[in-house]
Write a protein that holds these residues in place. Structure first.
Motif, PDB file in Angstrom:
ATOM      1  N   MET A 174       0.871  -1.096   0.150  1.00  0.00           N
ATOM      2  CA  MET A 174      -0.054   0.011   0.101  1.00  0.00           C
ATOM      3  C   MET A 174       0.993   1.408  -0.023  1.00  0.00           C
ATOM      4  O   MET A 174       2.004   1.246   0.551  1.00  0.00           O
ATOM      5  N   PRO A 175       0.307   2.295  -0.499  1.00  0.00           N
ATOM      6  CA  PRO A 175       1.121   3.566  -0.447  1.00  0.00           C
ATOM      7  C   PRO A 175       1.573   3.900   0.849  1.00  0.00           C
ATOM      8  O   PRO A 175       0.864   4.000   1.892  1.00  0.00           O
ATOM      9  N   VAL A 176       2.462   4.637   0.874  1.00  0.00           N
ATOM     10  CA  VAL A 176       3.072   5.079   2.326  1.00  0.00           C
ATOM     11  C   VAL A 176       3.284   6.565   2.329  1.00  0.00           C
ATOM     12  O   VAL A 176       3.762   7.245   1.500  1.00  0.00           O
ATOM     13  N   ALA A 183       4.678  13.971   1.334  1.00  0.00           N
ATOM     14  CA  ALA A 183       3.758  13.230   0.585  1.00  0.00           C
ATOM     15  C   ALA A 183       3.531  11.994   0.440  1.00  0.00           C
ATOM     16  O   ALA A 183       4.411  11.315   1.142  1.00  0.00           O
ATOM     17  N   THR A 184       2.461  11.411  -0.018  1.00  0.00           N
ATOM     18  CA  THR A 184       2.281  10.030   0.055  1.00  0.00           C
ATOM     19  C   THR A 184       2.877   9.523  -1.299  1.00  0.00           C
ATOM     20  O   THR A 184       2.701   9.792  -2.233  1.00  0.00           O
ATOM     21  N   LEU A 188       6.715   1.304  -3.890  1.00  0.00           N
ATOM     22  CA  LEU A 188       8.002   0.957  -4.368  1.00  0.00           C
ATOM     23  C   LEU A 188       8.943   2.149  -4.271  1.00  0.00           C
ATOM     24  O   LEU A 188       9.982   1.770  -4.115  1.00  0.00           O
ATOM     25  N   ASP A 189       8.375   3.176  -4.569  1.00  0.00           N
ATOM     26  CA  ASP A 189       9.270   4.373  -4.487  1.00  0.00           C
ATOM     27  C   ASP A 189       9.580   4.669  -2.898  1.00  0.00           C
ATOM     28  O   ASP A 189      10.879   4.847  -2.909  1.00  0.00           O
ATOM     29  N   TYR A 190       8.739   4.366  -1.807  1.00  0.00           N
ATOM     30  CA  TYR A 190       9.291   4.504  -0.549  1.00  0.00           C
ATOM     31  C   TYR A 190      10.229   3.694  -0.229  1.00  0.00           C
ATOM     32  O   TYR A 190      11.040   4.109   0.780  1.00  0.00           O
ATOM     33  N   ASN A 191      10.142   2.441  -0.548  1.00  0.00           N
ATOM     34  CA  ASN A 191      11.176   1.453  -0.018  1.00  0.00           C
ATOM     35  C   ASN A 191      12.555   1.427  -0.984  1.00  0.00           C
ATOM     36  O   ASN A 191      13.550   0.924  -0.581  1.00  0.00           O
TER      37      ASN A 191
END
Length: 517
Positions: A174-176, A183-184, A188-191
């Motif tokens: 899920m988005p983070v 921002a949310t 994949l971007d966050y990790n």
């Protein structure tokens, strides 16, 4: 990150995020990179141990499925498919790790050059196109999501709902909400986006660990671990379960001998209890004999099975106690040896050996609660309360008893700032946002107090009366004029009890002091 139709504000946020990542990469110390590498090695080593453990559990299951196909065959088929799924997914991730690190030769100790793996360009180029995942990045996400769906499909009802929920959380994408980017971000971007390569490798190793943990949990969940490890009937343990723990003189001792792992497909060749053969049923046997004299008695015998042409005898060993008929009741407070005014004090009231439906109790404020022998006592005025109990013996004769309990008031709570009582030290900013609360220290009941009002005093300034449990604007203005070393007093703390049927007004909570640093 600026691809697509973005507002000027979003473009600025994305630009600041890129600058942050660049600064993070520039300031990434060699010690941090090495720490990631060491952690990755430990995870890889742990994964190897998990493989051995899972293989061992599966081999034991395979043996049981061969010996008892009706009992274990269907479950083994499910585990076969899940193990194949886990192996395929783990291999896919291992190939990613190999592709990402093929330009980094191992050193003489067999380790990757951790300190040189501070760039994540290779991962970013493979998995991202602007602000969106690339084809390869989407494949990585889809494999993670599909893995959970396939596990659910294969396992079906054999995987419990709590266990399935754990697996879903373990592989959630899920988005983070990112504090650093403001921002949310998608998962994949966050990790992975902009991270050092060694950090990505470590995360992929951890994902492999999650896969192996999932495999292990599913096997343990399906077979309760001891079922998987069972390799012979010698793992079964007969358990003596009498109808009750003690019997009156003249009663028949009744109960069952059951196997610790009950299986309706298992029927003993013969069962012997105290030298007498008794009928054998599916995984159990009933018995009945005279109780005997007052005192402790043993129950001995054996469950006898045919296995591989041999007789396997599982010993029966148990005991019971014969007691005389009771003359007095057992009355005890569940929480303490006193009862508190205004609270529903839980009590257990019973007569030894007499069923609950033949026992009655009475006292001012005493009411029945859910459960055998359970009551609540909410005493009123006075300093003592008498609880009286009557019961009917099996022969119809009545018995009675009583006990007196002391009545005490609930003690005053202690004031607390941010959950801490007594004298505290800290910055003004902390006090401005901390909650004023009250706690009962060393009290057996879990009571929740809500602060409704308190007084706030800064040295050299008038006291301020505050409604609620946090400082208001007037307090903050007074606090702004306080200097280092000033002790802020919070007193006259009024509270009310929450989440209980307590019908009392608590005493004022003890003051709490906050020294400005």
């Amino acid at each position: 990150m600026a691809g697509g139709k973005l507002t000027p504000r979003q473009k600025m946020i994305n630009l600041m995020y890129l600058v942050f990542i660049a600064m993070l990469a520039l300031n990434m110390s060699k010690e941090v990179l090495t720490a990631f590498g060491i952690l990755n090695n430990k995870i890889v080593e742990s994964n190897s141990v998990a493989d051995v453990r899972n293989d061992s559990s599966f081999q034991q299951l395979a043996q049981k499925a061969q010996d008892q196909p009706l009992q274990f065959g269907a479950k083994k088929e499910k585990v076969d498919k899940i193990r194949a799924l886990c192996k395929e997914y783990t291999t896919y991730i291992e190939k990613l790790k190999t592709d990402f690190t093929k330009e980094y030769p191992l050193n003489e100790d067999g380790n990757l050059p951790f300190e040189s793996m501070d760039k994540g360009d290779k991962v970013d180029e493979k998995w991202f196109e602007g602000d969106k995942p690339s084809k390869d990045g989407q494949e990585f996400l889809d494999r993670m999501r599909n893995f959970v769906e396939k596990v659910k499909e294969i396992g079906g009802s054999a995987i419990s709902e709590p266990e399935l929920k754990k697996i879903q959380n373990r592989f959630a994408t899920m988005p983070v909400k990112s504090k650093s980017a403001g921002a949310t971000l998608n998962w994949l971007d966050y990790n992975f986006k902009g991270f050092p390569l060694i950090a990505t490798i470590t995360k992929l190793s951890q994902l492999q660990s999650d896969i192996k943990t999932t495999e292990s949990d599913i096997i343990a969940g399906m077979f309760q671990s001891d079922l998987v490890a069972a390799a012979s009937l010698t793992a079964y343990q007969p358990i003596v379960v009498p109808e009750k723990t003690a019997f009156f003189q003249g009663e028949a001792v009744k109960g069952k001998i059951i196997l610790g792992k009950f299986d309706p497909n298992l029927v003993a060749k013969s069962v012997v209890v105290n030298g007498v053969s008794v009928p054998a049923k599916a995984g159990q046997a009933d018995f009945s004999f005279g109780a005997g004299a007052v005192g402790e008695h043993e129950i001995t015998g054996s469950f006898n099975f045919d296995e591989n042409g041999k007789v396997i005898s599982l010993p029966i060993k148990g005991n019971y106690v014969v007691v005389p008929q009771p003359k007095s009741a057992n009355i005890s407070a569940d929480k303490m040896n006193v009862v508190y005014r205004g609270l529903p004090n839980p009590m257990t009231i019973s007569f030894a050996g007499i069923s609950d439906d033949k026992v009655s109790a009475s006292a001012p404020g005493l009411t029945r609660a859910t459960g055998t022998g359970k009551y609540n006592l909410n005493p009123g005025s006075g300093t003592e309360v008498k609880v009286s109990v009557t019961a009917k013996l099996p022969d119809g004769k009545p018995v009675s008893d009583s006990k007196i309990f002391r009545i005490k008031n609930i003690p005053a709570p202690a004031g607390a700032i941010g959950g801490v009582t007594g004298v505290q030290k800290g910055a003004k900013s902390r006090l401005e946002v901390s909650q004023i609360s009250a706690q009962l220290q060393d009290f057996l009941y879990d009571l929740n107090f809500q602060v409704t009002r308190f007084s706030f005093k800064v040295p050299g300034q008038a006291a301020i009366i505050v409604s609620g449990d946090r400082v208001n604007a007037q307090c903050k203005a007074a606090l702004a004029r306080a200097t280092k070393g000033d002790q802020i007093s919070i007193f006259d703390i009024k509270t009310k009890i929450m989440g209980t049927t307590a019908n009392i007004v608590p005493k004022d909570a003890a003051p709490v002091i906050y020294e400005i640093q």
